[in-house]
Design an enzyme around this catalytic site. Structure first.
Site, PDB file in Angstrom:
ATOM      1  N   ASP A  49       0.833  -1.204   0.000  1.00  0.00           N
ATOM      2  CA  ASP A  49       0.000   0.000   0.000  1.00  0.00           C
ATOM      3  C   ASP A  49       0.874   1.263   0.000  1.00  0.00           C
ATOM      4  O   ASP A  49       0.607   2.214   0.721  1.00  0.00           O
ATOM      5  CB  ASP A  49      -0.950  -0.003   1.209  1.00  0.00           C
ATOM      6  CG  ASP A  49      -2.159   0.910   0.992  1.00  0.00           C
ATOM      7  OD1 ASP A  49      -2.408   1.319  -0.159  1.00  0.00           O
ATOM      8  OD2 ASP A  49      -2.845   1.217   1.974  1.00  0.00           O
ATOM      9  N   LYS A  53       2.066   4.665  -1.103  1.00  0.00           N
ATOM     10  CA  LYS A  53       1.458   5.839  -1.738  1.00  0.00           C
ATOM     11  C   LYS A  53       1.860   7.041  -0.894  1.00  0.00           C
ATOM     12  O   LYS A  53       2.374   6.880   0.234  1.00  0.00           O
ATOM     13  CB  LYS A  53      -0.060   5.684  -1.790  1.00  0.00           C
ATOM     14  CG  LYS A  53      -0.682   5.440  -0.455  1.00  0.00           C
ATOM     15  CD  LYS A  53      -2.164   5.248  -0.615  1.00  0.00           C
ATOM     16  CE  LYS A  53      -2.795   4.827   0.687  1.00  0.00           C
ATOM     17  NZ  LYS A  53      -4.206   4.595   0.567  1.00  0.00           N
ATOM     18  N   ASN A  79       1.404   7.330   2.896  1.00  0.00           N
ATOM     19  CA  ASN A  79       2.110   6.407   3.783  1.00  0.00           C
ATOM     20  C   ASN A  79       3.619   6.649   3.812  1.00  0.00           C
ATOM     21  O   ASN A  79       4.374   5.824   4.312  1.00  0.00           O
ATOM     22  CB  ASN A  79       1.788   4.963   3.402  1.00  0.00           C
ATOM     23  CG  ASN A  79       0.333   4.626   3.722  1.00  0.00           C
ATOM     24  OD1 ASN A  79      -0.265   5.272   4.573  1.00  0.00           O
ATOM     25  ND2 ASN A  79      -0.230   3.649   3.040  1.00  0.00           N
ATOM     26  N   ASP A  99       1.807   2.502   8.001  1.00  0.00           N
ATOM     27  CA  ASP A  99       0.612   1.746   7.622  1.00  0.00           C
ATOM     28  C   ASP A  99       0.924   0.373   7.022  1.00  0.00           C
ATOM     29  O   ASP A  99       0.991   0.215   5.797  1.00  0.00           O
ATOM     30  CB  ASP A  99      -0.273   2.551   6.665  1.00  0.00           C
ATOM     31  CG  ASP A  99      -1.626   1.884   6.505  1.00  0.00           C
ATOM     32  OD1 ASP A  99      -1.863   0.840   7.144  1.00  0.00           O
ATOM     33  OD2 ASP A  99      -2.464   2.410   5.745  1.00  0.00           O
ATOM     34  N   THR A 148      -4.555   0.773  -3.602  1.00  0.00           N
ATOM     35  CA  THR A 148      -5.176   2.035  -4.005  1.00  0.00           C
ATOM     36  C   THR A 148      -4.981   2.178  -5.506  1.00  0.00           C
ATOM     37  O   THR A 148      -3.837   2.133  -5.983  1.00  0.00           O
ATOM     38  CB  THR A 148      -4.503   3.195  -3.244  1.00  0.00           C
ATOM     39  OG1 THR A 148      -4.644   2.941  -1.841  1.00  0.00           O
ATOM     40  CG2 THR A 148      -5.152   4.525  -3.567  1.00  0.00           C
TER      41      THR A 148
HETATM   42  P1  AMP Z   1      -2.582   4.456   8.984  1.00  0.00           P
HETATM   43  O1  AMP Z   1      -3.807   3.750   8.553  1.00  0.00           O
HETATM   44  O2  AMP Z   1      -1.696   3.644   9.830  1.00  0.00           O
HETATM   45  O3  AMP Z   1      -1.908   5.008   7.747  1.00  0.00           O
HETATM   46  O4  AMP Z   1      -3.024   5.747   9.852  1.00  0.00           O
HETATM   47  C1  AMP Z   1      -3.934   6.734   9.385  1.00  0.00           C
HETATM   48  C2  AMP Z   1      -3.324   8.119   9.483  1.00  0.00           C
HETATM   49  O5  AMP Z   1      -2.906   8.377  10.825  1.00  0.00           O
HETATM   50  C3  AMP Z   1      -2.089   8.328   8.636  1.00  0.00           C
HETATM   51  O6  AMP Z   1      -2.410   8.704   7.317  1.00  0.00           O
HETATM   52  C4  AMP Z   1      -1.351   9.417   9.389  1.00  0.00           C
HETATM   53  O7  AMP Z   1      -1.889  10.690   9.066  1.00  0.00           O
HETATM   54  C5  AMP Z   1      -1.689   9.125  10.839  1.00  0.00           C
HETATM   55  N1  AMP Z   1      -0.623   8.302  11.451  1.00  0.00           N
HETATM   56  C6  AMP Z   1      -0.508   6.963  11.400  1.00  0.00           C
HETATM   57  N2  AMP Z   1       0.574   6.525  12.074  1.00  0.00           N
HETATM   58  C7  AMP Z   1       1.151   7.633  12.585  1.00  0.00           C
HETATM   59  C8  AMP Z   1       2.332   7.861  13.389  1.00  0.00           C
HETATM   60  N3  AMP Z   1       3.090   6.839  13.787  1.00  0.00           N
HETATM   61  N4  AMP Z   1       2.634   9.126  13.721  1.00  0.00           N
HETATM   62  C9  AMP Z   1       1.863  10.159  13.310  1.00  0.00           C
HETATM   63  N5  AMP Z   1       0.746  10.015  12.562  1.00  0.00           N
HETATM   64  C10 AMP Z   1       0.394   8.768  12.179  1.00  0.00           C
END
Ligand code: AMP
Length: 360
Positions: free
Chosen positions: A139, A141, A144, A161, A180
């Site tokens: 994934d 993109k 991420n 992610d 995606t």
């Molecule tokens: P994810 O599905 O893990 O990509 O999380 C959704 C959103 O949360 C991401 O697009 C980031 O904006 C935020 N996010 C995820 N992990 C972190 C992290 N370790 N630190 C800061 N923001 C995060």
């Protein structure tokens, strides 16, 4: 296997503002009560029973945790702790506070290819490490690919992610139609066996966008985008690539290859002359070439707009989705693209299934 602690996460962390969200739930800043150190807490709703439609399978959460534990690298987000209650699992992750790489770049007036390459090297280093452990991200993109912090002049890349990531057991044949649309490889759409090479296709797409501000296969709808990928209809339009070096185009061409066996690996990318020039002439070419900032800024603004649009649209659609039965279609183009939503207005429910957060 990581220990899923049964204690209440709030006994150890003060839960603060929302940093982002996905179909699993939210990611919030969390400050450790004893030390004051801040982390990112990823709250994941877990299905209470097999027939429940809401939340994730616990096995998917376990897989994400196992993979995060296996990929400890400076360019990959670190997992610190895992808490579990009856309805959710909370991952305590390293706080990645520099925002998305694409947003960082979009704020600049100019960017030389050499500067972009410094980021590419880090992305490839993180990815190469994962691939060496037989783990694919599936994934990749812009959303991420984040930056460690906002303060240093040279922040580190952090890949985030791992919700769709997969560990390949030796000899295993793995198929998945998740991803995606703009960034997925042809073999994903064709439901063929996958390998880590699918990530390298995404790197080709991301590099193309980074240099030109154009998305190589983007159609007016997701179906059209998927058809463009299968047909391999992309070119380097001079109007957008006039400041791009020929080495950069060669780099992309060696990634946007239909046969996944013929694509460069992350290791090979790091040795490509665009990344690692062998001659002075090659190095000089990179210094003279730059990112098409005008179109890149437009691409990024549109991407952010779609992300916020999708958040609203998703809220409106959730009720419908809960009632709607999702099925796999015979036509591969109609199969589910299970990652983040792109153009939600024209998509079948199957395209909206997995991630309901951001878009591309
Ligand atoms: P994810 O599905 O893990 O990509 O999380 C959704 C959103 O949360 C991401 O697009 C980031 O904006 C935020 N996010 C995820 N992990 C972190 C992290 N370790 N630190 C800061 N923001 C995060």
């Amino acid at each position: 296997m990581a220990v899923f602690k049964p204690e209440n996460v709030e006994d150890f962390y003060e839960i603060m503002e929302v940093l982002g969200s996905g179909h699993f739930g939210q990611v919030r800043r969390a400050c450790e009560r004893t030390s004051g150190t801040c982390w990112a807490a990823k709250f994941m709703k877990v299905r209470k029973s097999a027939c429940s439609r809401l939340g994730m399978d616990r096995s998917s959460v376990e897989r994400e945790v196992e993979i995060l534990q296996a990929v400890q690298h400076q360019n990959i987000v670190t997992l610190k702790d895992v808490f579990e209650s009856r309805a959710e699992v909370v991952l305590i992750l390293e706080l990645v506070s520099g925002g998305e790489l694409f947003d960082f770049i979009a704020e600049k007036e100019n960017l030389l290819e050499t500067e972009a390459i410094e980021f590419m090297k880090q992305i490839l280093a993180g990815l190469g490490f994962m691939h060496s452990k037989n783990i694919a991200h599936f994934d990749l993109k812009p959303e991420n690919i984040m930056l460690s912090d906002k303060v240093s002049s040279h922040p580190n890349i952090k890949l985030i992610d791992f919700g769709l990531a997969h560990f390949f057991n030796p000899g295993e044949e793995y198929r998945s139609t998740s991803g995606t649309p703009q960034y997925i490889a042809p073999e994903v759409i064709n439901c063929e066996p996958l390998s880590t090479a699918a990530d390298m296709w995404s790197i080709g797409v991301i590099t193309y966008i980074l240099l030109s501000g154009l998305s190589p296969f983007q159609g007016d709808s997701n179906e059209e985008t998927l058809r463009n990928i299968i047909a391999m209809t992309y070119d380097f339009d001079e109007r957008y690539f006039s400041t791009t070096s020929s080495m950069a185009k060669d780099f992309i061409q060696k990634l946007l290859v239909k046969n996944h066996n013929d694509r460069m690996t992350a290791e090979e990318c790091l040795l490509h002359p665009w990344i690692k020039p062998l001659t002075r002439k090659q190095a000089a070419n990179r210094n003279r070439s730059s990112i098409n900032m005008k179109t890149f800024k437009k691409f990024n603004a549109r991407r952010k707009w779609k992300m916020s649009f999708n958040m609203v649209s998703i809220c409106n659609r959730l009720v419908n989705l809960k009632m709607c039965k999702v099925s796999s279609e015979a036509d591969p183009l109609q199969r589910q693209c299970e990652s983040d939503v792109e153009d939600t207005e024209s998509k079948p429910a199957s395209l909206l299934r997995r991630r309901l957060s951001s878009s591309s």
